[in-house]
Design an enzyme around this catalytic site. Sequence first.
Site, short mmCIF file in Angstrom:
data_model
loop_
_atom_site.label_atom_id
_atom_site.label_comp_id
_atom_site.label_asym_id
_atom_site.label_seq_id
_atom_site.Cartn_x
_atom_site.Cartn_y
_atom_site.Cartn_z
N ILE A 152 5.94 -62.65 3.18
CA ILE A 152 5.70 -63.18 1.83
C ILE A 152 4.77 -62.27 1.04
CG2 ILE A 152 4.77 -65.14 0.52
CD1 ILE A 152 5.64 -66.90 3.01
N THR A 229 -0.98 -69.95 -1.42
CA THR A 229 0.31 -70.56 -1.03
C THR A 229 0.48 -70.48 0.48
OG1 THR A 229 1.51 -68.47 -1.35
CG2 THR A 229 1.48 -69.98 -3.22
N SER A 230 -0.63 -70.24 1.21
CA SER A 230 -0.50 -70.07 2.67
C SER A 230 -0.70 -71.40 3.40
CB SER A 230 -1.43 -68.98 3.18
OG SER A 230 -2.78 -69.35 3.01
N ARG A 231 -1.93 -71.75 3.69
CA ARG A 231 -2.25 -73.05 4.27
C ARG A 231 -3.60 -73.49 3.69
NH1 ARG A 231 2.21 -73.72 5.25
NH2 ARG A 231 3.28 -74.01 7.23
N ASP A 255 -0.90 -74.16 -3.98
CA ASP A 255 0.29 -74.89 -3.55
C ASP A 255 -0.02 -75.65 -2.26
OD1 ASP A 255 3.12 -75.58 -3.69
OD2 ASP A 255 3.31 -74.35 -1.88
N GLU A 260 -3.81 -82.20 1.97
CA GLU A 260 -2.49 -82.34 1.34
C GLU A 260 -1.59 -83.33 2.10
OE1 GLU A 260 -1.00 -78.23 1.56
OE2 GLU A 260 0.51 -78.93 2.96
N HIS A 294 2.86 -78.38 -2.28
CA HIS A 294 3.47 -77.62 -1.18
C HIS A 294 4.99 -77.44 -1.43
CE1 HIS A 294 2.90 -76.53 3.33
NE2 HIS A 294 3.93 -75.85 2.81
P1 NAD Z 1 4.07 -63.27 8.29
O1 NAD Z 1 3.77 -63.57 9.72
O2 NAD Z 1 5.26 -62.47 7.95
O3 NAD Z 1 2.79 -62.60 7.60
C1 NAD Z 1 1.48 -62.96 7.87
C2 NAD Z 1 0.62 -61.72 7.81
O4 NAD Z 1 -0.74 -62.13 8.00
C3 NAD Z 1 0.96 -60.70 8.91
O5 NAD Z 1 1.19 -59.43 8.33
C4 NAD Z 1 -0.26 -60.71 9.82
O6 NAD Z 1 -0.53 -59.44 10.38
C5 NAD Z 1 -1.36 -61.15 8.87
N1 NAD Z 1 -2.49 -61.78 9.53
C6 NAD Z 1 -2.46 -62.74 10.47
N2 NAD Z 1 -3.71 -63.09 10.81
C7 NAD Z 1 -4.54 -62.32 10.08
C8 NAD Z 1 -5.95 -62.21 9.99
N3 NAD Z 1 -6.76 -62.98 10.75
N4 NAD Z 1 -6.46 -61.32 9.12
C9 NAD Z 1 -5.66 -60.51 8.37
N5 NAD Z 1 -4.31 -60.58 8.41
C10 NAD Z 1 -3.76 -61.47 9.26
O7 NAD Z 1 4.14 -64.70 7.59
P2 NAD Z 1 4.79 -65.03 6.18
O8 NAD Z 1 6.22 -65.36 6.36
O9 NAD Z 1 4.40 -64.00 5.18
O10 NAD Z 1 4.03 -66.41 5.87
C11 NAD Z 1 2.63 -66.46 5.72
C12 NAD Z 1 2.17 -67.89 5.69
O11 NAD Z 1 2.64 -68.51 4.49
C13 NAD Z 1 2.78 -68.80 6.80
O12 NAD Z 1 2.07 -68.66 8.00
C14 NAD Z 1 2.66 -70.17 6.21
O13 NAD Z 1 1.44 -70.75 6.59
C15 NAD Z 1 2.66 -69.92 4.71
N6 NAD Z 1 3.88 -70.45 4.06
C16 NAD Z 1 3.74 -71.33 3.04
C17 NAD Z 1 4.87 -71.83 2.41
C18 NAD Z 1 4.76 -72.79 1.25
O14 NAD Z 1 5.73 -73.45 0.92
N7 NAD Z 1 3.60 -72.89 0.61
C19 NAD Z 1 6.14 -71.45 2.85
C20 NAD Z 1 6.25 -70.53 3.89
C21 NAD Z 1 5.11 -70.02 4.50
#
Ligand code: NAD
Length: 329
Positions: A152, A229-231, A255, A260, A294
């Site tokens: 993302i 938009t992560s968690r 988001d 939530e 979300h």
């Molecule tokens: P991904 O695994 O492709 O990317 C996550 C990145 O974070 C990786 O490059 C990883 O190396 C990095 N990372 C992990 N821990 C770290 C840390 N402690 N410090 C620095 N970097 C770190 O995941 P993604 O598909 O890009 O999704 C990311 C997050 O988005 C998901 O885990 C989920 O929680 C959230 N998400 C939210 C929605 C939404 O609807 N709001 C939808 C999908 C995903």
Amino acid sequence: MKIVFTWVKDEDVKYFSENLKGHQLIFYKDYIDKINVEEISDTDILSVFVFDKLDKEKLSRFKNLKLIVTRSVGFDHIDIDYCKENNIKVANIPSYSPKSIAEHTLALLLSLTRKLKTSIEKTTKVDFTQTEDLMGLDLDDLTVGIIGTGRIGSWVARMCLSLGMKVYAYDVIENEELKKLGVKYVDFDTLIESSDVISLHVPYSPQTHHLINGEAIKKMKEGVILINTSRGAVVDTDALYEALKEGKIGGAGLDVFEDEDILILEKYEDGHSTDKNLKIIKLSTLPNVIITPHIAYYTTKAVKNIRKHTVEAIKMFLETGKLGSFEVV
Ligand code: NAD
């Protein structure tokens, strides 16, 4: 095989019924806490969503469970250690449409930089005056700091570059392709000290719990915009609220947010809510805060892909015992 699906909508029921013929399928529109687990304790496969908290206690009540498929990218709602110890495979759906979440991130950002919340509130009240509080910012004047450049975050980086923004990134793994496009990887402190916009794309884990806390916020630029938009729990909501009140943080687009589950699930149950003391409700009243429930993932394409990939993961597991790129354990 007995396969139980929670948190489904009518279209999910139709798709899974058509594509998983020959299995005993059980569907619940509710989330797991509202389901009598005893009724389904003999299920072989469980397919859930992010609101289904599968902790040790809940998981121990399933006697036959071989596979959990969460129809989400994140899997922080599942006790992965328990699953490992008990030989329960866990699959997520990692690549259903990362661009959908990236686009929502951009929507939150542009809403804040172009003061859409205040503007819409005013025009809805038939106030069309061009007041100073509606003056916006140009993106090509801004540096965005992207924390987490996985599926993302890397799309957010590309989108921001195409809009003329300077892009800084922080991740434990650097993406060489992004570097070639002009993204500059920096350490965490440099990113938060130098960015006008900070966008979060890391998974939730003990390492990322309250990554954005009071201490981190102190180091940020005055008036910084924060997008999450992560968690929810990657940000300390109390610290964010104080920083927004003081003006240290100039705007927030969220988001995801702590609490939530309570809000989204309560709303889901009885059509109204809720405890007015929840931190996020206090935040939602601020003019420079935009909150969505979300839904960054929630597009027609993403939802179709989630269903399709869920069936692929289940079939792959049943046919080969493996999960390929769906496997998280
Ligand atoms: P991904 O695994 O492709 O990317 C996550 C990145 O974070 C990786 O490059 C990883 O190396 C990095 N990372 C992990 N821990 C770290 C840390 N402690 N410090 C620095 N970097 C770190 O995941 P993604 O598909 O890009 O999704 C990311 C997050 O988005 C998901 O885990 C989920 O929680 C959230 N998400 C939210 C929605 C939404 O609807 N709001 C939808 C999908 C995903």
